[in-house]
Design a protein around this motif. Structure first.
Motif, PDB file in Angstrom:
ATOM      1  N   CYS A   1       0.868  -1.172   0.000  1.00  0.00           N
ATOM      2  CA  CYS A   1       0.000   0.000   0.000  1.00  0.00           C
ATOM      3  C   CYS A   1       0.909   1.227   0.000  1.00  0.00           C
ATOM      4  O   CYS A   1       2.077   1.128   0.355  1.00  0.00           O
ATOM      5  CB  CYS A   1      -0.933   0.012   1.209  1.00  0.00           C
ATOM      6  SG  CYS A   1      -0.078   0.028   2.771  1.00  0.00           S
ATOM      7  N   GLU A   2       0.363   2.367  -0.421  1.00  0.00           N
ATOM      8  CA  GLU A   2       1.186   3.573  -0.508  1.00  0.00           C
ATOM      9  C   GLU A   2       1.786   3.913   0.854  1.00  0.00           C
ATOM     10  O   GLU A   2       1.107   3.839   1.878  1.00  0.00           O
ATOM     11  CB  GLU A   2       0.355   4.753  -1.011  1.00  0.00           C
ATOM     12  CG  GLU A   2       1.177   6.013  -1.153  1.00  0.00           C
ATOM     13  CD  GLU A   2       0.452   7.111  -1.897  1.00  0.00           C
ATOM     14  OE1 GLU A   2       0.424   8.240  -1.382  1.00  0.00           O
ATOM     15  OE2 GLU A   2      -0.085   6.844  -3.002  1.00  0.00           O
ATOM     16  N   VAL A   3       3.073   4.273   0.845  1.00  0.00           N
ATOM     17  CA  VAL A   3       3.773   4.650   2.068  1.00  0.00           C
ATOM     18  C   VAL A   3       4.377   6.038   1.868  1.00  0.00           C
ATOM     19  O   VAL A   3       4.938   6.329   0.809  1.00  0.00           O
ATOM     20  CB  VAL A   3       4.903   3.642   2.418  1.00  0.00           C
ATOM     21  CG1 VAL A   3       5.571   4.011   3.734  1.00  0.00           C
ATOM     22  CG2 VAL A   3       4.378   2.218   2.472  1.00  0.00           C
ATOM     23  N   ARG A   4       4.250   6.873   2.893  1.00  0.00           N
ATOM     24  CA  ARG A   4       4.848   8.213   2.866  1.00  0.00           C
ATOM     25  C   ARG A   4       5.713   8.396   4.102  1.00  0.00           C
ATOM     26  O   ARG A   4       5.413   7.841   5.152  1.00  0.00           O
ATOM     27  CB  ARG A   4       3.761   9.290   2.837  1.00  0.00           C
ATOM     28  CG  ARG A   4       2.899   9.223   1.595  1.00  0.00           C
ATOM     29  CD  ARG A   4       1.833  10.277   1.602  1.00  0.00           C
ATOM     30  NE  ARG A   4       1.028  10.209   0.380  1.00  0.00           N
ATOM     31  CZ  ARG A   4       0.107  11.089   0.042  1.00  0.00           C
ATOM     32  NH1 ARG A   4      -0.148  12.126   0.831  1.00  0.00           N
ATOM     33  NH2 ARG A   4      -0.572  10.960  -1.073  1.00  0.00           N
ATOM     34  N   CYS A   5       6.763   9.181   3.947  1.00  0.00           N
ATOM     35  CA  CYS A   5       7.603   9.488   5.097  1.00  0.00           C
ATOM     36  C   CYS A   5       8.268  10.836   4.859  1.00  0.00           C
ATOM     37  O   CYS A   5       8.275  11.355   3.749  1.00  0.00           O
ATOM     38  CB  CYS A   5       8.660   8.412   5.331  1.00  0.00           C
ATOM     39  SG  CYS A   5       9.881   8.271   4.012  1.00  0.00           S
TER      40      CYS A   5
ATOM     41  N   ASN B   1       4.595   4.203  -4.083  1.00  0.00           N
ATOM     42  CA  ASN B   1       3.357   3.505  -4.403  1.00  0.00           C
ATOM     43  C   ASN B   1       3.555   2.679  -5.668  1.00  0.00           C
ATOM     44  O   ASN B   1       4.683   2.553  -6.153  1.00  0.00           O
ATOM     45  CB  ASN B   1       2.168   4.486  -4.520  1.00  0.00           C
ATOM     46  CG  ASN B   1       2.376   5.527  -5.600  1.00  0.00           C
ATOM     47  OD1 ASN B   1       3.052   5.281  -6.606  1.00  0.00           O
ATOM     48  ND2 ASN B   1       1.810   6.699  -5.394  1.00  0.00           N
ATOM     49  N   SER B   2       2.479   2.123  -6.205  1.00  0.00           N
ATOM     50  CA  SER B   2       2.591   1.222  -7.356  1.00  0.00           C
ATOM     51  C   SER B   2       3.121   1.935  -8.603  1.00  0.00           C
ATOM     52  O   SER B   2       3.563   1.284  -9.544  1.00  0.00           O
ATOM     53  CB  SER B   2       1.234   0.582  -7.650  1.00  0.00           C
ATOM     54  OG  SER B   2       0.267   1.598  -7.883  1.00  0.00           O
ATOM     55  N   HIS B   3       3.107   3.267  -8.615  1.00  0.00           N
ATOM     56  CA  HIS B   3       3.610   4.029  -9.759  1.00  0.00           C
ATOM     57  C   HIS B   3       5.102   4.345  -9.649  1.00  0.00           C
ATOM     58  O   HIS B   3       5.683   4.895 -10.578  1.00  0.00           O
ATOM     59  CB  HIS B   3       2.824   5.340  -9.918  1.00  0.00           C
ATOM     60  CG  HIS B   3       1.356   5.127 -10.041  1.00  0.00           C
ATOM     61  ND1 HIS B   3       0.768   4.490 -11.124  1.00  0.00           N
ATOM     62  CD2 HIS B   3       0.340   5.420  -9.191  1.00  0.00           C
ATOM     63  CE1 HIS B   3      -0.530   4.421 -10.955  1.00  0.00           C
ATOM     64  NE2 HIS B   3      -0.823   4.976  -9.789  1.00  0.00           N
ATOM     65  N   GLY B   4       5.698   4.048  -8.490  1.00  0.00           N
ATOM     66  CA  GLY B   4       7.115   4.336  -8.303  1.00  0.00           C
ATOM     67  C   GLY B   4       7.333   5.076  -6.993  1.00  0.00           C
ATOM     68  O   GLY B   4       6.511   5.015  -6.084  1.00  0.00           O
ATOM     69  N   GLU B   5       8.459   5.784  -6.908  1.00  0.00           N
ATOM     70  CA  GLU B   5       8.739   6.521  -5.677  1.00  0.00           C
ATOM     71  C   GLU B   5       9.467   7.814  -5.991  1.00  0.00           C
ATOM     72  O   GLU B   5      10.100   7.950  -7.031  1.00  0.00           O
ATOM     73  CB  GLU B   5       9.542   5.674  -4.704  1.00  0.00           C
ATOM     74  CG  GLU B   5      10.948   5.343  -5.161  1.00  0.00           C
ATOM     75  CD  GLU B   5      11.695   4.570  -4.100  1.00  0.00           C
ATOM     76  OE1 GLU B   5      12.327   5.215  -3.227  1.00  0.00           O
ATOM     77  OE2 GLU B   5      11.682   3.318  -4.140  1.00  0.00           O
ATOM     78  N   GLY B   6       9.346   8.753  -5.060  1.00  0.00           N
ATOM     79  CA  GLY B   6      10.048  10.012  -5.233  1.00  0.00           C
ATOM     80  C   GLY B   6       9.523  11.073  -4.280  1.00  0.00           C
ATOM     81  O   GLY B   6       8.546  10.866  -3.555  1.00  0.00           O
ATOM     82  N   PRO B   7      10.178  12.240  -4.294  1.00  0.00           N
ATOM     83  CA  PRO B   7       9.784  13.329  -3.403  1.00  0.00           C
ATOM     84  C   PRO B   7       8.500  14.006  -3.909  1.00  0.00           C
ATOM     85  O   PRO B   7       8.217  13.986  -5.097  1.00  0.00           O
ATOM     86  CB  PRO B   7      10.971  14.294  -3.466  1.00  0.00           C
ATOM     87  CG  PRO B   7      11.618  14.013  -4.775  1.00  0.00           C
ATOM     88  CD  PRO B   7      11.359  12.568  -5.098  1.00  0.00           C
ATOM     89  N   PHE B   8       7.738  14.542  -2.976  1.00  0.00           N
ATOM     90  CA  PHE B   8       6.561  15.310  -3.352  1.00  0.00           C
ATOM     91  C   PHE B   8       6.186  16.233  -2.191  1.00  0.00           C
ATOM     92  O   PHE B   8       6.688  16.074  -1.091  1.00  0.00           O
ATOM     93  CB  PHE B   8       5.383  14.392  -3.735  1.00  0.00           C
ATOM     94  CG  PHE B   8       4.675  13.790  -2.561  1.00  0.00           C
ATOM     95  CD1 PHE B   8       3.389  14.200  -2.235  1.00  0.00           C
ATOM     96  CD2 PHE B   8       5.291  12.828  -1.766  1.00  0.00           C
ATOM     97  CE1 PHE B   8       2.736  13.646  -1.140  1.00  0.00           C
ATOM     98  CE2 PHE B   8       4.634  12.274  -0.679  1.00  0.00           C
ATOM     99  CZ  PHE B   8       3.358  12.694  -0.363  1.00  0.00           C
ATOM    100  N   ILE B   9       5.314  17.182  -2.468  1.00  0.00           N
ATOM    101  CA  ILE B   9       4.855  18.113  -1.439  1.00  0.00           C
ATOM    102  C   ILE B   9       3.527  17.594  -0.885  1.00  0.00           C
ATOM    103  O   ILE B   9       2.569  17.409  -1.627  1.00  0.00           O
ATOM    104  CB  ILE B   9       4.667  19.540  -2.013  1.00  0.00           C
ATOM    105  CG1 ILE B   9       5.998  20.058  -2.592  1.00  0.00           C
ATOM    106  CG2 ILE B   9       4.137  20.488  -0.954  1.00  0.00           C
ATOM    107  CD1 ILE B   9       7.120  20.232  -1.593  1.00  0.00           C
ATOM    108  N   TRP B  10       3.486  17.362   0.408  1.00  0.00           N
ATOM    109  CA  TRP B  10       2.270  16.870   1.070  1.00  0.00           C
ATOM    110  C   TRP B  10       1.758  17.994   1.948  1.00  0.00           C
ATOM    111  O   TRP B  10       2.358  18.327   2.954  1.00  0.00           O
ATOM    112  CB  TRP B  10       2.583  15.645   1.900  1.00  0.00           C
ATOM    113  CG  TRP B  10       1.384  14.939   2.483  1.00  0.00           C
ATOM    114  CD1 TRP B  10       0.067  15.196   2.245  1.00  0.00           C
ATOM    115  CD2 TRP B  10       1.406  13.840   3.390  1.00  0.00           C
ATOM    116  NE1 TRP B  10      -0.723  14.323   2.933  1.00  0.00           N
ATOM    117  CE2 TRP B  10       0.076  13.477   3.650  1.00  0.00           C
ATOM    118  CE3 TRP B  10       2.432  13.120   4.005  1.00  0.00           C
ATOM    119  CZ2 TRP B  10      -0.269  12.430   4.507  1.00  0.00           C
ATOM    120  CZ3 TRP B  10       2.092  12.078   4.855  1.00  0.00           C
ATOM    121  CH2 TRP B  10       0.748  11.729   5.104  1.00  0.00           C
ATOM    122  N   ASN B  11       0.655  18.611   1.527  1.00  0.00           N
ATOM    123  CA  ASN B  11       0.092  19.677   2.361  1.00  0.00           C
ATOM    124  C   ASN B  11      -1.422  19.689   2.283  1.00  0.00           C
ATOM    125  O   ASN B  11      -2.003  18.901   1.597  1.00  0.00           O
ATOM    126  CB  ASN B  11       0.668  21.041   1.971  1.00  0.00           C
ATOM    127  CG  ASN B  11       0.611  21.308   0.483  1.00  0.00           C
ATOM    128  OD1 ASN B  11      -0.112  20.644  -0.266  1.00  0.00           O
ATOM    129  ND2 ASN B  11       1.391  22.262   0.035  1.00  0.00           N
TER     130      ASN B  11
END
Length: 124
Positions: free
Chosen positions: A90-94, A114-124
């Motif tokens: 399942c999708e994991v964020r940290c 997640n299933s599409h890959g991984e990388g940095p993003f802005i979570w707000n």
């Protein structure tokens, strides 16, 4: 080594999280202080690690898994997140860089796997 590790999983039942922890570590204690909170004590390399699993920690769909120890087998949150994603699917964020008291990092900068890959993003 980080002082602690915290990851967030999307729409993942606590039973699945607990099963992953039991398969990865030796589970010595488990309790449920509330309907949304579970606490487990694990043993890894002869060190006890307290873990808090808190449902609805970030919105209704994210569960926080907090390892309150600097004795986890991972170097950082991202390494933990990668293993969690492989096991839980399942999708994991940290947090992107690990938390620092006087860091200059963007508090909204996160790492997502997640299933599409991984990388940095802005979570707000």
């Amino acid at each position: 080594m980080q002082a602690d590790i915290e990851i967030y999983v999307l729409s993942c039942p606590t039973e699945n999280i607990t099963a992953w922890l039991e398969n990865t570590f030796t589970l010595v204690k488990k309790s449920s202080p509330s309907a949304l909170c579970s606490k487990v004590t694990l043993v890894s390399n002869d060190h006890e690690i307290e873990v808090t699993i808190l449902e609805q920690a970030a919105g209704k769909r994210f569960t926080s898994i907090w390892f309150d120890s600097d004795k986890t087998p991972w170097d950082d949150d991202i390494a933990c997140a990668k293993q969690a994603f492989e096991s839980l699917n399942c999708e994991v964020r940290c947090n992107f860089q690990g938390w620092e008291e006087e860091g200059n990092q963007d508090p909204d900068q996160w790492w997502r796997i997640n299933s599409h890959g991984e990388g940095p993003f802005i979570w707000n």
